[in-house]
Design a protein around this motif. Structure first.
Motif, short mmCIF file in Angstrom:
data_model
loop_
_atom_site.label_atom_id
_atom_site.label_comp_id
_atom_site.label_asym_id
_atom_site.label_seq_id
_atom_site.Cartn_x
_atom_site.Cartn_y
_atom_site.Cartn_z
N VAL A 8 -6.62 33.95 7.69
CA VAL A 8 -7.34 32.97 6.11
C VAL A 8 -7.92 33.94 5.38
O VAL A 8 -7.46 34.13 3.95
CB VAL A 8 -8.15 32.05 6.58
N VAL A 9 -9.02 35.12 5.55
CA VAL A 9 -9.40 35.65 4.40
C VAL A 9 -7.99 36.64 4.00
O VAL A 9 -8.96 36.78 2.66
CB VAL A 9 -10.81 36.23 5.74
N SER A 11 -5.49 36.94 4.29
CA SER A 11 -3.96 36.14 3.25
C SER A 11 -4.51 35.96 1.31
O SER A 11 -4.32 36.18 0.74
CB SER A 11 -3.79 34.58 3.93
N THR A 12 -5.96 34.79 1.63
CA THR A 12 -6.74 34.77 0.72
C THR A 12 -6.79 36.38 -0.32
O THR A 12 -6.99 35.84 -1.89
CB THR A 12 -7.96 33.91 1.23
N VAL A 13 -7.30 37.03 0.13
CA VAL A 13 -7.45 38.25 -0.55
C VAL A 13 -6.54 39.18 -1.07
O VAL A 13 -6.41 39.48 -2.67
CB VAL A 13 -8.17 39.43 0.52
N ALA A 15 -3.66 37.14 -1.60
CA ALA A 15 -3.25 35.97 -2.69
C ALA A 15 -3.99 35.95 -4.13
O ALA A 15 -3.67 36.29 -5.28
CB ALA A 15 -3.36 35.11 -2.00
N ILE A 16 -5.34 36.51 -3.86
CA ILE A 16 -5.48 36.59 -5.08
C ILE A 16 -5.39 38.19 -5.53
O ILE A 16 -4.87 38.41 -6.99
CB ILE A 16 -7.18 36.90 -4.85
N ASN A 22 3.23 33.90 -2.61
CA ASN A 22 3.48 33.16 -2.39
C ASN A 22 5.50 33.67 -2.22
O ASN A 22 5.53 32.63 -0.97
CB ASN A 22 3.47 32.20 -3.31
#
Length: 97
Positions: A8-9, A11-13, A15-16, A22
């Motif tokens: 999750v970490v 993927s979030t980084v 995505a930022i 996406n």
């Protein structure tokens, strides 16, 4: 728990950092959808039930599989198009002002 949190970490980084992340996830989902969700289960069902070739049920299952393949292919093409459009305007580490 640790691996999921790390996923999750990361993927979030990503995505930022990448506004088109996406679209990349959409492409991976499109590529994995048909074989894992449709093709293998349909083929296993056909084998388990010993459905004869060219019967009505066999043809219906093959048509379903083919239609899902077309949907998956269209989603993959759309995701690739989204990535190419995003790459035209992408500037790393720059936010919109």
């Amino acid at each position: 728990m640790t691996w999921r949190t790390a996923f999750v970490v990361v993927s979030t980084v990503l995505a930022i950092l990448m506004p088109f992340f996406n679209d990349i996830l959409g492409f991976l989902g499109a590529v994995g959808f048909w074989p894992l969700t449709v093709y293998y289960p349909v083929e296993m069902y056909i084998r388990q039930r010993r459905i004869q070739r060219y019967t009505t049920r066999w043809v219906a299952l093959q048509v379903l599989s083919f239609l899902c393949f077309l949907v998956s292919l269209a989603a993959a093409v759309g995701s690739i198009e989204g990535v190419t459009e995003s790459l035209k305007h992408y500037v790393p580490f720059k936010t919109k002002s």
